[in-house]
Every structure is written in C-alpha cells, then in structure tokens.
Design an enzyme around this catalytic site. Structure first.
Site, PDB file in Angstrom:
ATOM      1  CB  ILE A  29      10.162  -6.444  34.569  1.00  0.00           C
ATOM      2  CG1 ILE A  29      10.921  -5.722  33.572  1.00  0.00           C
ATOM      3  CG2 ILE A  29      10.580  -5.361  35.932  1.00  0.00           C
ATOM      4  CD1 ILE A  29      10.461  -4.550  32.914  1.00  0.00           C
TER       5      ILE A  29
ATOM      6  N   PRO B 119      24.370  -9.701  35.439  1.00  0.00           N
ATOM      7  CG  PRO B 119      25.040 -12.124  35.884  1.00  0.00           C
ATOM      8  CD  PRO B 119      23.918 -11.138  35.086  1.00  0.00           C
TER       9      PRO B 119
ATOM     10  CB  THR C  92      11.729  -7.497  42.606  1.00  0.00           C
ATOM     11  OG1 THR C  92      12.857  -6.679  42.758  1.00  0.00           O
ATOM     12  CG2 THR C  92      10.720  -7.421  43.535  1.00  0.00           C
TER      13      THR C  92
ATOM     14  CD  GLU D 248      11.258   0.414  37.966  1.00  0.00           C
ATOM     15  OE1 GLU D 248      10.981   0.470  36.647  1.00  0.00           O
ATOM     16  OE2 GLU D 248      12.083  -0.067  38.278  1.00  0.00           O
ATOM     17  NE  ARG D 249      14.057   5.894  37.648  1.00  0.00           N
ATOM     18  CZ  ARG D 249      14.796   6.074  36.210  1.00  0.00           C
ATOM     19  NH1 ARG D 249      14.735   7.046  35.644  1.00  0.00           N
ATOM     20  NH2 ARG D 249      15.618   4.998  36.128  1.00  0.00           N
TER      21      ARG D 249
ATOM     22  N   GLY E  89      19.635   0.940  71.755  1.00  0.00           N
ATOM     23  CA  GLY E  89      19.916  -0.323  71.381  1.00  0.00           C
ATOM     24  C   GLY E  89      18.822  -0.995  70.914  1.00  0.00           C
TER      25      GLY E  89
ATOM     26  CD  GLU F  55      25.071   7.258  43.400  1.00  0.00           C
ATOM     27  OE1 GLU F  55      24.443   6.201  43.044  1.00  0.00           O
ATOM     28  OE2 GLU F  55      25.458   7.625  44.577  1.00  0.00           O
TER      29      GLU F  55
HETATM   30  C1  LIG Z   1      16.788  -6.037  46.173  1.00  0.00           C
HETATM   31  C2  LIG Z   1      17.028  -5.551  44.691  1.00  0.00           C
HETATM   32  C3  LIG Z   1      15.826  -5.739  43.837  1.00  0.00           C
HETATM   33  C4  LIG Z   1      16.006  -5.355  42.379  1.00  0.00           C
HETATM   34  N1  LIG Z   1      15.057  -5.616  41.550  1.00  0.00           N
HETATM   35  C5  LIG Z   1      15.161  -5.551  40.198  1.00  0.00           C
HETATM   36  C6  LIG Z   1      14.370  -6.267  39.372  1.00  0.00           C
HETATM   37  O1  LIG Z   1      13.284  -6.711  39.550  1.00  0.00           O
HETATM   38  N2  LIG Z   1      14.654  -6.072  37.892  1.00  0.00           N
HETATM   39  C7  LIG Z   1      15.982  -5.578  37.497  1.00  0.00           C
HETATM   40  O2  LIG Z   1      16.011  -5.495  36.380  1.00  0.00           O
HETATM   41  N3  LIG Z   1      16.730  -5.349  38.306  1.00  0.00           N
HETATM   42  C8  LIG Z   1      16.731  -5.351  39.779  1.00  0.00           C
HETATM   43  N4  LIG Z   1      17.478  -4.823  40.664  1.00  0.00           N
HETATM   44  C9  LIG Z   1      18.771  -4.294  40.074  1.00  0.00           C
HETATM   45  C10 LIG Z   1      18.935  -2.580  40.279  1.00  0.00           C
HETATM   46  O3  LIG Z   1      18.045  -1.811  39.382  1.00  0.00           O
HETATM   47  C11 LIG Z   1      20.377  -2.534  39.908  1.00  0.00           C
HETATM   48  O4  LIG Z   1      21.091  -2.883  40.955  1.00  0.00           O
HETATM   49  C12 LIG Z   1      20.667  -0.942  39.890  1.00  0.00           C
HETATM   50  O5  LIG Z   1      20.093  -0.503  38.805  1.00  0.00           O
HETATM   51  C13 LIG Z   1      21.966  -0.797  39.620  1.00  0.00           C
HETATM   52  O6  LIG Z   1      22.671  -1.465  38.959  1.00  0.00           O
HETATM   53  P1  LIG Z   1      24.247  -2.233  39.481  1.00  0.00           P
HETATM   54  O7  LIG Z   1      23.942  -2.821  40.592  1.00  0.00           O
HETATM   55  O8  LIG Z   1      24.662  -3.031  38.280  1.00  0.00           O
HETATM   56  O9  LIG Z   1      25.199  -1.164  39.803  1.00  0.00           O
HETATM   57  P2  LIG Z   1      26.142  -0.327  38.779  1.00  0.00           P
HETATM   58  O10 LIG Z   1      25.559   0.138  37.735  1.00  0.00           O
HETATM   59  O11 LIG Z   1      27.505  -1.241  38.624  1.00  0.00           O
HETATM   60  O12 LIG Z   1      26.569   0.669  39.867  1.00  0.00           O
HETATM   61  C14 LIG Z   1      27.653   0.940  40.799  1.00  0.00           C
HETATM   62  C15 LIG Z   1      28.041   2.101  41.207  1.00  0.00           C
HETATM   63  O13 LIG Z   1      28.298   3.224  40.073  1.00  0.00           O
HETATM   64  C16 LIG Z   1      27.386   4.007  40.023  1.00  0.00           C
HETATM   65  N5  LIG Z   1      27.423   4.588  38.659  1.00  0.00           N
HETATM   66  C17 LIG Z   1      27.075   3.923  37.832  1.00  0.00           C
HETATM   67  N6  LIG Z   1      26.886   4.363  36.588  1.00  0.00           N
HETATM   68  C18 LIG Z   1      27.030   5.732  36.788  1.00  0.00           C
HETATM   69  C19 LIG Z   1      27.303   6.909  36.228  1.00  0.00           C
HETATM   70  N7  LIG Z   1      27.156   7.092  34.806  1.00  0.00           N
HETATM   71  N8  LIG Z   1      27.501   8.116  36.983  1.00  0.00           N
HETATM   72  C20 LIG Z   1      27.719   8.056  38.213  1.00  0.00           C
HETATM   73  N9  LIG Z   1      27.695   7.015  38.851  1.00  0.00           N
HETATM   74  C21 LIG Z   1      27.446   5.862  38.313  1.00  0.00           C
HETATM   75  C22 LIG Z   1      26.174   3.750  40.608  1.00  0.00           C
HETATM   76  O14 LIG Z   1      25.253   4.901  41.199  1.00  0.00           O
HETATM   77  C23 LIG Z   1      26.533   2.808  41.941  1.00  0.00           C
HETATM   78  O15 LIG Z   1      26.862   3.567  43.018  1.00  0.00           O
HETATM   79  C24 LIG Z   1      17.360  -4.994  41.825  1.00  0.00           C
HETATM   80  C25 LIG Z   1      18.264  -4.819  42.588  1.00  0.00           C
HETATM   81  C26 LIG Z   1      18.237  -5.049  44.067  1.00  0.00           C
HETATM   82  C27 LIG Z   1      19.628  -4.868  45.127  1.00  0.00           C
END
Ligand SMILES: Cc1cc2nc3c(=O)[nH]c(=O)nc-3n(C[C@H](O)[C@H](O)[C@H](O)COP(=O)(O)OP(=O)(O)OC[C@H]3O[C@@H](n4cnc5c(N)ncnc54)[C@H](O)[C@@H]3O)c2cc1C
Length: 381
Positions: free
Chosen positions: A124, A129, A159, A243-244, A341, A368
């Site tokens: 999904i 980016p 994923t 999911e959660r 270690g 968060e």
């Molecule tokens: C190994 C892996 C597998 C994944 N698999 C999938 C997948 O299958 N499909 C998919 O769609 N996505 C997937 N993801 C993406 C994942 O769901 C996102 O990385 C995640 O939702 C966070 O989004 P972001 O990386 O853009 O971080 P950002 O949204 O840029 O967040 C950066 C920081 O800001 C904080 N932040 C953002 N908004 C707020 C707010 N309003 N208040 C306070 N803090 C805030 C966040 O908590 C975080 O600490 C995957 C990620 C990883 C690393």
C-alpha cells in the site's frame, strides 16, 4: 502471571502449526534474505498453501473466513522468532482487508484467491518523498480521461515494494478538495508507466524490501478504482486501527521474546565470579521489563477482543500502538545492555531486534501522531 485468554485451544493449535512452519521454512534462510534484501517468493507460496496468508478472506474468495485473531497469531509467531523480513503483516492485516471491505465483486474475484495463495503479493503506497504524516499533502494525482485514470507521482518507503504484484495507490482525484479529493487505486505491477526505485537500505528489517515507486502517465481503467471516488481518506482512517493493532501485537511479542532470551543469557554469563543474573541491577531491569510487558499485553489483548467485536476505536488503537512500541524499544534496549558487547553483535537476536524495533515508532503513524490522536480526543468539545 496473568494468563492470556484471547485465544482458545484451537487457536493455540494454529499457533503451533505457524511456529513449526516458520522454524522449518523461514528461520534457516533469514540470514540469506537479509543479504538479498527480501525474502523468497517460495515462502509466500508455501505460507499460502498452509492458509497463513490473509486468513480473514471469506471462503467464497478462496480464504478460510477466519477472524483477526488468526492474523494476530501469525504476526506474533513472526515476531517471536525475529523474522522481520516477512511482510505478511502488511499484506494480510493492512492491504488485503481494503479489497475485502471496499473492493467490487470483480476486484474480489480477480485478486483475493491469488492473495490468499501467495501468488499476488500486495503493498500500500501512501507515503511520498515530501509527505508522510500529513497524508492530505500528497502530490500523486489520478486524472480522469474518458474511461481511464492517468496516475502520475512517486511514493517512498513502501513495504513489499520490490516484490509487490499489486499496489494500492493513494492519489488525488481532486487537488482542490482536501481530504475529500483522495481516492484509492489498484495498480498491477506490470502496468506500463509503473516502475520501482532501488530497494532502500535500512538500519533494521534488512530482509524486508522497502522501495520507492514511480507512476508515469500510468493508465488504469475506471474499474481499478477501489471504492468510491473521493472516499480514500475515509477508507484509510477506517482501516488504520487494525494496522496499528497489528503493529502493537508484533511489538509486545518481540519484547517478550527478547526478554526471555535475556533471562536465559544472564543466567549463564559470568562476571566477577557470579552470573550476571545475581546482580540486583539485572533483577531490577528484568523486573521492570516483565512488568511493562505484562501490563501492556493486557491492554493490547483487550484491544484485540474489542476489534473482534468491531468495537476498537481510533483512540484505543493509537494508545495500543504508542505504548507497545515504546515498551518494545525500551525493553529491547535494556536487554541489549544486559548482553554487554555481545548485544551489539548482529549474530545475536537482541541486536537484530533492537535495530528492527526502531521503525515501529515511525511507521503506521509516528508516536507523535498517536499522541495527537489521543490528545485531540481528550480536548474535543
Ligand atoms: C521501514 C518503513 C516501512 C514503511 N512502510 C510504508 C508502507 O508500506 N506504505 C506507506 O505508505 N508508508 C510506509 N512507510 C512510511 C511511514 O508511514 C512514514 O515514514 C511515517 O508515517 C512518517 O512520515 P514521514 O517519514 O514523512 O515523517 P514526517 O511526517 O516528515 O515527520 C517527521 C517528524 O515530525 C513529526 N511530526 C509530523 N507531524 C507532526 C505533528 N503534527 N505534530 C508533532 N509532530 C509531528 C513526526 O512525528 C516525525 O517525528 C514506511 C516507513 C518505513 C521507515
């Protein structure tokens, strides 16, 4: 110890068969899969034969029509054995349920039997980016052109991204309508205009493929839209509690498994003429970990019961994910410390589990974002 009562003897028999299967067909190969950056397709097909994939799919579409506890047991056994490369949680608990719930009859008949058998692996694609937490900020578009939608954009961190045969793509069908302009599409991986980026290098979950995906004037028929146009955001919100919960179940089982392995380790490791287990610090650390796991497990199990009754709400699911993943990270970090270690060596399960655990606080909504959901609910008028 408080006994778990969410599973009956039939489910425990199912657990036994899942565990035996994984020990035989996955555990010996996981190290190689870490090098490959993905598990084998054969594993998916073998699991499909056993009925371990998407157990909730109704019998009429080739499934076994089980309740979500069967998914939970598969998740728990994968976690217990530290087989973090296996992306069945994403497939069975997250992607496939969308098709079961909102797919058209044609989509269900076309895809579900092969999803159950492991011939179709799903992904999904929400995250892009430039946006993850803020889903409404996605830029991928799906523009209607006659009887087709034309999809353009890119996704990242997906994923099963390298292995997926079918991707649920979240795209904007109306860029001016906010959350009401988001729709879901089923995109087959052999479609013209679909391409995969590299398999991303991660700090943990090294045997799980995680990818960028690109859509360049990719055309899908109207019939590939999943559910109603403009309803995508609502569908996503409705599926997120499951999911959660799935992440929470994995988290707490991984923590419990590593704690048990740590208990075994400190009983045999010697320091200053005694086993590490004799130090009061060790006993206090283990006691804290066991208490946090036991209390969290009760909450997560209650959430599972509520989910089976169709009563798990977004706030409780967010709490389960928040607490279980925080406990997982804290406990596994303490367990690593008790290994000294050796805990930092990749060949030790605790090292792998420590690296694997970190992402649990990030995907499926960050810690968060979980706090935002809980906080907003507390403060609502
Ligand atoms: C190994 C892996 C597998 C994944 N698999 C999938 C997948 O299958 N499909 C998919 O769609 N996505 C997937 N993801 C993406 C994942 O769901 C996102 O990385 C995640 O939702 C966070 O989004 P972001 O990386 O853009 O971080 P950002 O949204 O840029 O967040 C950066 C920081 O800001 C904080 N932040 C953002 N908004 C707020 C707010 N309003 N208040 C306070 N803090 C805030 C966040 O908590 C975080 O600490 C995957 C990620 C990883 C690393």
């Amino acid at each position: 110890m408080i006994p778990r009562n969410v599973y009956d003897s039939e489910l425990e028999l199912f657990r036994d068969s899942v565990s035996k299967f994984l020990i035989k067909n996955a555990q010996p190969y996981h190290e190689q899969w870490e090098k490959d950056g993905q598990v084998s397709r054969e594993l998916w097909l073998q699991a499909g034969e056993q009925g371990f994939l998407a157990p909730t799919v109704p019998e009429v579409y080739g499934g076994v029509g089980a309740d979500f506890r069967y998914n939970a047991i598969v998740d728990e056994e994968v976690a217990r054995l530290g087989l973090s490369g296996i992306g069945w949680g994403l497939h069975s608990d997250i992607a496939v349920p969308y098709i079961v719930r909102i797919g058209s009859e044609e989509q269900k008949k076309r895809y579900l039997p092969a999803m159950v058998s492991g011939e179709i692996i799903t992904a999904i694609a929400m995250t892009e980016p430039a946006t993850g937490s803020d889903l409404q900020g996605i830029k991928t578009t799906a523009a209607l052109d006659g009887n087709e939608y034309v999809i353009n954009g890119s996704k990242t961190f997906i994923t099963n991204g390298q292995m997926a045969d079918l991707v649920i793509v979240v795209a904007k069908t109306d860029i001016s309508a906010g959350s009401k302009g988001i729709s879901l599409f089923l995109v087959e991986a052999d479609s013209a205009g679909f391409s995969r980026g590299k398999n991303l290098k991660k700090i943990g979950m090294k045997a799980q493929d995680t990818s960028e995906l690109f859509f360049d004037n990719l055309r899908v028929p109207k019939s590939s839209r999943l559910g109603e146009e403009g309803m995508g955001f609502l569908y996503l919100m409705q599926e997120l509690p499951q999911e959660r919960l799935s992440v929470a179940l994995y988290a707490i089982t991984s923590a419990a498994s590593i704690l048990q392995q740590t208990v075994d380790y400190v009983k045999q490791r010697q320091a200053f003429g005694h086993t590490v287990a004799t130090f009061q610090n060790t006993q206090f650390k283990l006691a804290d970990a066991a208490t946090e796991i036991a209390t969290t497990q009760v909450f997560v199990d209650r959430c599972l019961e509520l989910h089976i009754d169709g009563k798990l709400d977004a706030v409780a699911a967010a709490q389960a994910k928040l607490v279980a993943t925080e406990v997982q990270n804290k406990v596994i970090d303490e367990c690593l410390q008790l290994h000294g270690g050796y805990g930092y060596m990749w060949e030790y399960s605790v090292a792998r589990a420590w690296a694997d655990a970190r992402v649990q606080k990030i995907y499926a909504g960050t810690s968060e974002i979980m706090k935002l959901i809980i906080g907003r609910d507390l403060l609502k008028e």
